[in-house]
Design a protein around this motif. Structure first.
Motif, short mmCIF file in Angstrom:
data_model
loop_
_atom_site.label_atom_id
_atom_site.label_comp_id
_atom_site.label_asym_id
_atom_site.label_seq_id
_atom_site.Cartn_x
_atom_site.Cartn_y
_atom_site.Cartn_z
N CYS A 50 0.84 -1.19 0.00
CA CYS A 50 0.00 0.00 0.00
C CYS A 50 0.88 1.24 0.00
N ASP A 51 0.49 2.21 -0.77
CA ASP A 51 1.18 3.51 -0.78
C ASP A 51 0.68 4.29 0.44
N ASN A 52 1.56 4.47 1.43
CA ASN A 52 1.18 5.14 2.67
C ASN A 52 1.60 6.61 2.71
N SER A 53 1.93 7.16 1.55
CA SER A 53 2.39 8.55 1.53
C SER A 53 1.28 9.54 1.87
N PHE A 54 0.02 9.08 1.85
CA PHE A 54 -1.09 9.98 2.15
C PHE A 54 -1.24 10.24 3.64
N CYS A 55 -0.53 9.48 4.50
CA CYS A 55 -0.69 9.63 5.95
C CYS A 55 0.61 10.07 6.60
N GLU A 56 0.49 10.64 7.81
CA GLU A 56 1.67 11.09 8.56
C GLU A 56 2.24 9.97 9.42
N ASP A 57 1.39 9.07 9.86
CA ASP A 57 1.79 7.98 10.74
C ASP A 57 0.79 6.86 10.55
N ARG A 58 1.12 5.68 11.04
CA ARG A 58 0.22 4.54 10.86
C ARG A 58 0.57 3.43 11.84
N LEU A 59 -0.39 2.60 12.09
CA LEU A 59 -0.19 1.34 12.80
C LEU A 59 -1.18 0.35 12.18
N LEU A 60 -0.65 -0.54 11.34
CA LEU A 60 -1.49 -1.44 10.56
C LEU A 60 -1.22 -2.88 10.96
N LEU A 61 -2.25 -3.58 11.33
CA LEU A 61 -2.14 -4.97 11.74
C LEU A 61 -2.37 -5.87 10.55
N SER A 62 -1.48 -6.83 10.35
CA SER A 62 -1.58 -7.77 9.24
C SER A 62 -1.47 -9.19 9.79
N PRO A 63 -2.60 -9.80 10.16
CA PRO A 63 -2.55 -11.11 10.81
C PRO A 63 -2.11 -12.25 9.90
N LYS A 64 -2.00 -12.04 8.61
CA LYS A 64 -1.64 -13.12 7.69
C LYS A 64 -0.29 -13.73 8.06
N ASP A 65 -0.28 -15.05 8.19
CA ASP A 65 0.94 -15.84 8.41
C ASP A 65 1.62 -15.59 9.75
N VAL A 66 1.01 -14.84 10.64
CA VAL A 66 1.64 -14.62 11.94
C VAL A 66 1.57 -15.91 12.75
N GLY A 67 2.71 -16.31 13.33
CA GLY A 67 2.77 -17.52 14.13
C GLY A 67 2.50 -17.24 15.59
N LEU A 68 2.25 -18.31 16.32
CA LEU A 68 1.94 -18.18 17.74
C LEU A 68 3.10 -17.56 18.51
N TRP A 69 4.33 -17.98 18.20
CA TRP A 69 5.48 -17.46 18.93
C TRP A 69 5.68 -15.97 18.67
N ASP A 70 5.54 -15.55 17.39
CA ASP A 70 5.65 -14.13 17.07
C ASP A 70 4.57 -13.32 17.79
N LEU A 71 3.40 -13.90 17.88
CA LEU A 71 2.31 -13.22 18.53
C LEU A 71 2.55 -13.09 20.02
N MET A 72 3.10 -14.13 20.65
CA MET A 72 3.39 -14.08 22.08
C MET A 72 4.47 -13.06 22.39
N LYS A 73 5.46 -12.91 21.49
CA LYS A 73 6.53 -11.94 21.72
C LYS A 73 6.00 -10.51 21.77
N LEU A 74 4.86 -10.29 21.10
CA LEU A 74 4.25 -8.96 21.14
C LEU A 74 3.91 -8.56 22.57
N LEU A 75 3.51 -9.53 23.39
CA LEU A 75 3.10 -9.23 24.76
C LEU A 75 4.28 -8.84 25.65
N PHE A 76 5.47 -9.32 25.30
CA PHE A 76 6.60 -9.14 26.21
C PHE A 76 7.71 -8.27 25.64
N SER A 77 7.45 -7.68 24.48
CA SER A 77 8.44 -6.78 23.89
C SER A 77 7.78 -5.48 23.47
N LYS A 78 8.35 -4.37 23.92
CA LYS A 78 7.77 -3.07 23.60
C LYS A 78 8.10 -2.61 22.18
N ASN A 79 9.04 -3.29 21.52
CA ASN A 79 9.49 -2.89 20.19
C ASN A 79 8.53 -3.44 19.13
#
Length: 454
Positions: free
Chosen positions: A11-40
């Motif tokens: 997607c061309d995101n040049s129309f916005c100043e900032d964004r936070l876009l969630l893309s659940p496709k192919d996300v694994g359980l371990w990657d998802l769990m790391k979200l809870l314990f990492s602020k990055n």
């Protein structure tokens, strides 16, 4: 576990100043769990945001976690949920098309084959239509009544859930108005036709009011619910943060963002915003004195408030000058405080809330903003019990047209377990526009009806 039907096209995101876009496709359980314990969170491959973005709050990361899980589950159950919805809608429509239960039994006993319902016929009702079967406008509310436009808007918002033939017959035969067009529009991100709506014209003498109604969340459409639970957002210049799921449903272009005009229009994949804008301009050119309103319920309400926001973003001032009002019912939160302040400049707005038996009350802000507060939940469950009891009383107080269907009362029973759910349906919004005090509807030239009914 991949999401069906999504695309890797960037997607061309040049129309916005900032964004936070969630893309659940192919996300694994371990990657998802790391979200809870990492602020990055900027390091997570399923989150599209500026590199180096961090989120210190565990509670906010947990909300993102829940949103992603919910979207994955909804995509998995999309087909089964559609089957359930078809089964729920089939039996009442089957009974109706065969003249009722006893006539159906008589026909079967006589050797006559029963008639199967056609979901594209003007008499077929969706789950929302079965909730409230009213099609006629209240003939006691005339054009000069302050309630008129609001009463018309909720009936249009309710009708938008039905098929094209039903809507056309309702507009032409029940409202005695002109049906203009039905829209079935493309969502680039879901790669499906997820956004529906229609336009009609209400002429009185030399005046014309053109209506645009967006369809809301179908109870058995997982893709609609996915748009609702997607917590992605874009920060638009001078506008604020806006819910990305709703922007996608309105017509956000995956390859182009929000261009003022579409360079190559594909008639087979119309986008809601551009299609409706074009149709409005054509109709208003034929009658320069005409006005238009936008309305919707639930998801349709979110799209209704975003439509003029994008018009303003594209500097469509001539079109906005023709906007009579935006009428939203059961509207979810669309953007942040900055977006609210931006829309205040675009629209004349005020908040309405209705109590039992639809006695109006003006409020400076929405009540019960924290749904998960114990202090808010207890009164909501008590009120759910009262709403169920009221469904048996209102018939005697206000007449047969207010008699609630078995489907509506069934939802009110569910409300004893999920407080607030039945009040989100269209039934109470229709009642409030008909039974509410005319004085409250006269307080603004463009009423915006939001929040729940209790």
């Amino acid at each position: 576990m991949a999401i069906e039907g999504t695309s890797t096209r960037p997607c061309d995101n040049s129309f916005c100043e900032d964004r936070l876009l969630l893309s659940p496709k192919d996300v694994g359980l371990w990657d998802l769990m790391k979200l809870l314990f990492s602020k990055n969170i900027g390091n997570r491959k399923f989150i599209d945001c500026p590199k180096g973005t961090t989120e210190e709050s565990f509670s906010r990361r947990f909300v993102i976690f829940i949103s992603i899980v919910a979207q994955k589950v909804l995509h998995l159950v999309n087909k089964p949920l559609n089957w359930v919805g078809s089964a729920v809608e089939f039996m009442p429509n089957f009974m109706d098309v065969n003249g009722g239960f006893f006539k159906l039994l008589g026909n079967i006993a006589s050797g006559n084959m029963p008639v199967l319902p056609n979901n594209e016929s003007p008499d077929y009702l969706t789950a929302i239509g079965l909730w409230d079967i009213r099609r006629d406008l209240d003939n006691r509310i005339k054009h000069d009544d302050p309630r008129y436009t609001s009463a018309l808007a909720i009936m249009a918002a309710k009708s938008a859930y039905e098929n094209e033939a039903y809507i056309k017959e309702t507009v032409e035969k029940h409202w005695k108005m002109e049906f203009l067009e039905f829209f079935n529009c493309w969502n680039d991100y879901e790669e499906d036709y997820t956004t529906q709506g229609f336009m009609w014209s209400d002429k009185t003498g030399n005046s014309e009011l053109i209506g645009v109604s967006f369809r809301g969340t179908s109870p058995y459409n997982a893709k609609d619910w996915s748009s609702d639970v997607d917590l992605s957002w874009y920060k638009l210049p001078s506008i604020g943060k806006v819910h990305a799921g709703f922007l996608k449903a309105l017509g956000l272009r995956k390859s182009q963002g929000w261009p003022n005009d579409i360079q190559s229009e594909n008639s087979e994949k119309p986008y809601a915003y551009y299609t409706i804008r074009k149709k409005l301009k054509e109709r208003l050119q034929n009658n320069p004195n005409a006005k238009f309103l936008v309305t919707g319920h639930s998801l349709g309400a979110a799209l209704s408030i975003l439509f003029p926001a994008v018009l303003a973003h594209h500097n469509e001032n001539d079109l906005l000058s023709k906007l009579e009002g935006v009428y939203t019912f059961g509207q979810p939160r669309v953007g942040d405080r900055e977006f609210g302040e931006y829309m205040t400049k675009v629209l004349v707005e005020h908040g309405l809330r209705y109590r039992s038996f639809y006695k109006g009350q003006m409020l400076p802000e929405e009540p019960n903003k924290n749904y998960f507060s114990i202090l808010a939940i207890i009164p909501m469950f008590a009120n759910a019990f009262w709403e169920l009891l009221r469904s048996f009383i209102i018939y005697y107080q206000n007449g047969p047209e207010y008699c609630e269907t078995f489907t509506c009362r069934g939802w009110r029973v569910i409300g004893l377990l999920i407080a607030g759910l039945p009040a989100h349906g269209p039934q109470d919004y229709v009642n409030l526009t008909r039974l509410g005090s005319p004085e409250l509807f006269a307080t603004s030239s463009a009423d915006q009806l939001t929040n729940g009914v209790n």
